[in-house]
Design a protein around this motif. Structure first.
Motif, mmCIF file in Angstrom:
data_model
loop_
_atom_site.group_PDB
_atom_site.id
_atom_site.type_symbol
_atom_site.label_atom_id
_atom_site.label_comp_id
_atom_site.label_asym_id
_atom_site.label_seq_id
_atom_site.Cartn_x
_atom_site.Cartn_y
_atom_site.Cartn_z
ATOM 1 N N THR A 25 27.987 13.357 -45.245
ATOM 2 C CA THR A 25 28.464 13.980 -44.020
ATOM 3 C C THR A 25 29.166 12.890 -43.229
ATOM 4 O O THR A 25 28.622 11.790 -43.070
ATOM 5 N N ILE A 26 30.383 13.184 -42.774
ATOM 6 C CA ILE A 26 31.128 12.235 -41.952
ATOM 7 C C ILE A 26 31.090 12.751 -40.516
ATOM 8 O O ILE A 26 31.477 13.893 -40.242
ATOM 9 N N LEU A 27 30.610 11.902 -39.629
ATOM 10 C CA LEU A 27 30.423 12.262 -38.221
ATOM 11 C C LEU A 27 31.268 11.358 -37.333
ATOM 12 O O LEU A 27 31.365 10.157 -37.578
ATOM 13 N N ALA A 28 31.879 11.941 -36.319
ATOM 14 C CA ALA A 28 32.663 11.177 -35.352
ATOM 15 C C ALA A 28 32.209 11.565 -33.956
ATOM 16 O O ALA A 28 31.851 12.720 -33.710
ATOM 17 N N PRO A 29 32.218 10.610 -33.031
ATOM 18 C CA PRO A 29 31.834 10.958 -31.660
ATOM 19 C C PRO A 29 32.892 11.837 -31.014
ATOM 20 O O PRO A 29 34.088 11.655 -31.243
ATOM 21 N N SER A 30 32.435 12.801 -30.259
ATOM 22 C CA SER A 30 33.373 13.623 -29.490
ATOM 23 C C SER A 30 33.629 12.906 -28.165
ATOM 24 O O SER A 30 33.051 11.853 -27.897
ATOM 25 N N GLU A 31 34.467 13.471 -27.369
ATOM 26 C CA GLU A 31 34.770 12.854 -26.063
ATOM 27 C C GLU A 31 33.553 12.988 -25.141
ATOM 28 O O GLU A 31 32.972 14.065 -25.030
ATOM 29 N N PRO A 32 33.163 11.905 -24.474
ATOM 30 C CA PRO A 32 32.043 12.001 -23.537
ATOM 31 C C PRO A 32 32.430 12.850 -22.326
ATOM 32 O O PRO A 32 33.607 12.959 -21.985
ATOM 33 N N ASP A 33 31.440 13.469 -21.729
ATOM 34 C CA ASP A 33 31.661 14.266 -20.526
ATOM 35 C C ASP A 33 31.307 13.431 -19.301
ATOM 36 O O ASP A 33 30.437 12.574 -19.351
ATOM 37 N N PHE A 34 31.980 13.734 -18.194
ATOM 38 C CA PHE A 34 31.666 13.069 -16.936
ATOM 39 C C PHE A 34 31.030 14.093 -16.016
ATOM 40 O O PHE A 34 31.580 15.167 -15.785
ATOM 41 N N ASP A 35 29.842 13.791 -15.522
ATOM 42 C CA ASP A 35 29.120 14.673 -14.608
ATOM 43 C C ASP A 35 29.507 14.286 -13.181
ATOM 44 O O ASP A 35 29.073 13.249 -12.663
ATOM 45 N N TRP A 36 30.310 15.118 -12.540
ATOM 46 C CA TRP A 36 30.811 14.815 -11.197
ATOM 47 C C TRP A 36 29.703 14.853 -10.151
ATOM 48 O O TRP A 36 29.792 14.182 -9.129
ATOM 49 N N ASP A 37 28.645 15.624 -10.402
ATOM 50 C CA ASP A 37 27.546 15.698 -9.433
ATOM 51 C C ASP A 37 26.741 14.398 -9.381
ATOM 52 O O ASP A 37 26.313 13.963 -8.315
ATOM 53 N N THR A 38 26.520 13.794 -10.546
ATOM 54 C CA THR A 38 25.708 12.579 -10.590
ATOM 55 C C THR A 38 26.555 11.310 -10.686
ATOM 56 O O THR A 38 26.048 10.215 -10.495
ATOM 57 N N GLY A 39 27.845 11.464 -11.030
ATOM 58 C CA GLY A 39 28.730 10.306 -11.166
ATOM 59 C C GLY A 39 28.477 9.501 -12.427
ATOM 60 O O GLY A 39 28.767 8.317 -12.482
ATOM 61 N N THR A 40 27.907 10.162 -13.426
ATOM 62 C CA THR A 40 27.602 9.450 -14.675
ATOM 63 C C THR A 40 28.309 10.109 -15.863
ATOM 64 O O THR A 40 28.642 11.295 -15.829
ATOM 65 N N GLU A 41 28.503 9.291 -16.874
ATOM 66 C CA GLU A 41 29.095 9.791 -18.113
ATOM 67 C C GLU A 41 27.962 10.185 -19.051
ATOM 68 O O GLU A 41 26.992 9.431 -19.220
#
Length: 135
Positions: A25-41
């Protein structure tokens, strides 16, 4: 001439497929999300790019070498992962992971490799990916 070449490639690709005894199985990271409420990725989930037969073997051109990773000494060993020529889909970016799910060589099952490159060629018998074991 062209017909002879195509016949030879077809036979070579069928023979290469017979050598593919591992399942990966070949796995690649997807794009990280940014949580605007907490200011964290948020951590990005892995996306499956391919799952199926493969041939996984040590790459003679990439011998093992030792490197420092933080405060840990790590050995890098090169591998060549061959997928069926007919495989379509997204080219795995450098840093994607190849997980060996099953193999007749029981010690290979569970092996995790990191993609270092992809090789192309119109007369190739398989789609080849270079990877390394970072253990």
């Amino acid at each position: 001439m062209s017909g002879d070449l195509e016949a030879a490639l077809t036979a070579g690709r069928a023979a290469a497929l017979e050598l593919m005894r591992e399942t990966v199985t070949i796995l690649a990271p997807s794009e990280p999300d940014f949580d605007w409420d907490t200011g964290t990725e948020t951590t990005a989930p892995m996306v499956t790019l391919y799952s199926g037969p493969a041939r996984v073997k040590p790459d003679r051109e990439a011998s093992g070498r030792e490197v420092d990773a933080g405060e840990t000494n790590v050995s890098l060993h090169g591998y060549l992962v061959s997928l069926p020529w007919s495989t379509s889909g997204t080219r795995p970016p450098v840093g994607s992971q190849v997980r060996v799910d099953s193999s007749p060589e029981a010690r290979m099952a569970g092996l995790r490799l990191w993609v270092t490159g992809v090789r192309y060629g119109s007369t190739a018998t398989a789609w080849r990916i270079t990877a390394e074991d970072r253990s």
